[in-house]
Design an enzyme around this catalytic site. Structure first.
Site, PDB file in Angstrom:
ATOM      1  N   ASN A 185       0.997  -1.092   0.037  1.00 33.80           N
ATOM      2  CA  ASN A 185      -0.097   0.137   0.053  1.00 33.80           C
ATOM      3  C   ASN A 185       0.742   1.317  -0.123  1.00 33.80           C
ATOM      4  O   ASN A 185       1.529   1.612   0.927  1.00 33.80           O
ATOM      5  CB  ASN A 185      -0.801   0.028   1.265  1.00 33.80           C
ATOM      6  N   TRP A 186       0.813   2.001  -1.254  1.00 37.94           N
ATOM      7  CA  TRP A 186       1.694   3.102  -1.331  1.00 37.94           C
ATOM      8  C   TRP A 186       1.199   4.306  -0.633  1.00 37.94           C
ATOM      9  O   TRP A 186       2.005   5.266  -0.719  1.00 37.94           O
ATOM     10  CB  TRP A 186       2.399   3.334  -2.645  1.00 37.94           C
ATOM     11  N   LYS A 187       0.102   4.154  -0.305  1.00 43.90           N
ATOM     12  CA  LYS A 187      -0.395   5.339   0.368  1.00 43.90           C
ATOM     13  C   LYS A 187      -0.302   6.716  -0.472  1.00 43.90           C
ATOM     14  O   LYS A 187      -0.201   6.493  -1.656  1.00 43.90           O
ATOM     15  CB  LYS A 187      -0.121   5.558   1.696  1.00 43.90           C
ATOM     16  N   HIS A 232      -9.244   0.649   4.850  1.00 40.39           N
ATOM     17  CA  HIS A 232      -8.024   0.880   5.538  1.00 40.39           C
ATOM     18  C   HIS A 232      -8.093   1.831   6.820  1.00 40.39           C
ATOM     19  O   HIS A 232      -9.170   2.574   6.718  1.00 40.39           O
ATOM     20  CB  HIS A 232      -7.187   1.535   4.559  1.00 40.39           C
ATOM     21  N   GLU A 270      -6.627   4.061   7.662  1.00 37.62           N
ATOM     22  CA  GLU A 270      -6.501   5.571   7.663  1.00 37.62           C
ATOM     23  C   GLU A 270      -8.032   6.194   6.773  1.00 37.62           C
ATOM     24  O   GLU A 270      -8.369   7.432   7.295  1.00 37.62           O
ATOM     25  CB  GLU A 270      -5.542   5.967   6.791  1.00 37.62           C
ATOM     26  N   GLU A 298      -5.468  -5.358  10.351  1.00 37.74           N
ATOM     27  CA  GLU A 298      -4.389  -4.487  10.642  1.00 37.74           C
ATOM     28  C   GLU A 298      -4.641  -3.814  11.969  1.00 37.74           C
ATOM     29  O   GLU A 298      -5.328  -3.120  12.037  1.00 37.74           O
ATOM     30  CB  GLU A 298      -4.450  -3.492   9.434  1.00 37.74           C
ATOM     31  N   GLY A 337       2.223   1.548  10.795  1.00 41.95           N
ATOM     32  CA  GLY A 337       3.292   2.966  10.552  1.00 41.95           C
ATOM     33  C   GLY A 337       3.933   3.170  11.861  1.00 41.95           C
ATOM     34  O   GLY A 337       4.758   4.326  11.839  1.00 41.95           O
ATOM     35  N   SER A 346       3.543  -2.751  10.349  1.00 46.82           N
ATOM     36  CA  SER A 346       4.945  -2.700  10.570  1.00 46.82           C
ATOM     37  C   SER A 346       5.530  -4.032   9.949  1.00 46.82           C
ATOM     38  O   SER A 346       6.438  -4.522  10.817  1.00 46.82           O
ATOM     39  CB  SER A 346       5.306  -2.193  11.940  1.00 46.82           C
ATOM     40  N   GLY A 356       2.850  -1.345   4.421  1.00 44.12           N
ATOM     41  CA  GLY A 356       2.908   0.211   4.061  1.00 44.12           C
ATOM     42  C   GLY A 356       4.343   0.767   3.555  1.00 44.12           C
ATOM     43  O   GLY A 356       4.962   0.508   2.701  1.00 44.12           O
ATOM     44  N   GLY A 357       4.789   1.083   4.663  1.00 46.75           N
ATOM     45  CA  GLY A 357       6.170   1.729   4.665  1.00 46.75           C
ATOM     46  C   GLY A 357       7.253   0.877   3.967  1.00 46.75           C
ATOM     47  O   GLY A 357       8.070   1.526   3.071  1.00 46.75           O
TER      48      GLY A 357
HETATM   49  C1  PEP Z   1      -0.695  -0.070   5.981  1.00 46.36           C
HETATM   50  O1  PEP Z   1      -0.560   1.108   5.794  1.00 46.36           O
HETATM   51  O2  PEP Z   1      -1.669  -0.849   5.688  1.00 46.36           O
HETATM   52  C2  PEP Z   1       0.331  -0.573   6.784  1.00 46.36           C
HETATM   53  C3  PEP Z   1       0.376  -1.854   7.268  1.00 46.36           C
HETATM   54  O3  PEP Z   1       1.342   0.245   7.128  1.00 46.36           O
HETATM   55  P1  PEP Z   1       2.866  -0.064   7.805  1.00 46.36           P
HETATM   56  O4  PEP Z   1       3.307  -1.354   6.936  1.00 46.36           O
HETATM   57  O5  PEP Z   1       3.583   1.101   7.268  1.00 46.36           O
HETATM   58  O6  PEP Z   1       2.726  -0.356   9.124  1.00 46.36           O
END
Ligand code: PEP
Length: 257
Positions: free
Chosen positions: A9-11, A96, A98, A168, A174, A214, A235-236
Site C-alpha cells: 500500500n503506497w498510500k 483501511h 486511515e 491490521e 506505521g 509494520s 505500507g512503509g
Molecule cells: C498499511 O498502511 O496498511 C500498513 C500496514 O502500513 P505499515 O506497514 O507502514 O505499518
C-alpha cells in the site's frame, strides 16, 4: 491450499518516476505463478495506469487504495469501480484504518464500497483492526465482530468468494510496533472462525487473511508462517524494492516449504 498474497500500500507516496522505478524493480523480481505467491501494488489513483503498464506481463497485480460506491455522477473527487477496471485494476483496498480513522469512513460506507467492488468484479481487500485502546480494554474481538458484520452485511458467500481480509491492528500501522506472531495468529484464527460462523467452514478455509502493521523483512517470515496468516499488507516497507522484495521472498520460501 491458500496462495500467499503480498500487497504493498503506497498510500499518498511516490511520484510518477519513483513509482515506475519501484514497479519495474518489483516486476523484474516477482515470483512466477508456480511459486504460490501473488504480489499486489496499490499506488495512488493518478499513477494506476502507468504503474499498470510498467508491471504488465509480470506477476504483479495492481489495485487501488479506495473506491466510491456509486457507478457515476455528481460525486466530485470520487472514483468509480469501472474507472479502476478501465485502467487495469484487479484489486481494491477498502476500509483501511486511515480511511476509517483519519477520513471518517463508517462501516455502512465500507459495506457499500465492498458491495460495489464485488459487483464490479474487483477483488476486495477488506481491512479491519482495533485501536490500541480497544486492545487494552479487551475489546479486540468485539471490534472485529462489528467491523466484519458491518462490512459484510447482505453479502453472500458466493459474492464474497474472492474477498481477501487484511487484519491490521491500528496500533501497529506505521508505528514500527508489530503484533507478535501469537497476537496476529489469535486475531486471524478469530476472523477465520467468524467467517465460518457467518458463512461456512469450507468457505472460511479458502479465504485469505493478510496481516498488516509494520511488516518488514526481519519479521515477515515468522508472521506469515502462522497457520492463519496468508500474506501481508505492507505500507512503509513496500516503498523500496530492497525492503519489499525480501518480504516477497519470505512468502516464496514459506510457500515452497
Ligand atoms: C498499511 O498502511 O496498511 C500498513 C500496514 O502500513 P505499515 O506497514 O507502514 O505499518
Amino acid at each position: 491450499m491458500r496462495r500467499f498474497l503480498v500487497a504493498g500500500n503506497w498510500k499518498m507516496n511516490t511520484n510518477r518516476a519513483s513509482g515506475e522505478a519501484l514497479a519495474g524493480a518489483l516486476a523484474a523480481a516477482a515470483p512466477s505463478p508456480e511459486d504460490g505467491v501473488e504480489v499486489l501494488v496499490c499506488p495512488p489513483f493518478p499513477y494506476l495506469a502507468c504503474i499498470g503498464d510498467k508491471v504488465s506481463g509480470s506477476a504483479v497485480a495492481v489495485g487501488a487504495q479506495d473506491v466510491y460506491f456509486e457507478p457515476e455522477g455528481a460525486f466530485t473527487g470520487e472514483v468509480a469501480v469501472n474507472m479502476l477496471k478501465d485502467v487495469g485494476c484487479q484489486f481494491v483496498l477498502i476500509g483501511h484504518s486511515e480511511r476509517r480513522h483519519v477520513l471518517g469512513e463508517t462501516d455502512e460506507i465500507i459495506n457499500k464500497k465492498v458491495k460495489a467492488g464485488i459487483a464490479g468484479g474487483l477483488q476486495v481487500v477488506l481491512c479491519v483492526g482495533e485501536l490500541l485502546s480497544d486492545r487494552e480494554a479487551g475489546q479486540t474481538e468485539s471490534v472485529l465482530d462489528t467491523q466484519m458484520a458491518g462490512a459484510l452485511a447482505d453479502i453472500s458467500a458466493e459474492d464474497a468468494k474472492d474477498l481477501v481480509i487484511a487484519y491490521e491492528p491500528v496500533w501497529a500501522i506505521g508505528t514500527g510496533v508489530t503484533a507478535s506472531p501469537e497476537q496476529a495468529e489469535s486475531a486471524h484464527e478469530y476472523l477465520r472462525k467468524w467467517i465460518a460462523n457467518r458463512y461456512d467452514s469450507s468457505f472460511s478455509e479458502q479465504i485469505r487473511i493478510l496481516y498488516g502493521g509494520s511488516v518488514k523483512a526481519d519479521n515477515a517470515e515468522v508472521l506469515m508462517g502462522q497457520t492463519n496468516v496468508d500474506g501481508a499488507l505492507v505500507g512503509g516497507a513496500s516503498l523500496k524494492p530492497e525492503l519489499f522484495i525480501p518480504i516477497i521472498d519470505a512468502a516464496r520460501k514459506l510457500a515452497s516449504a
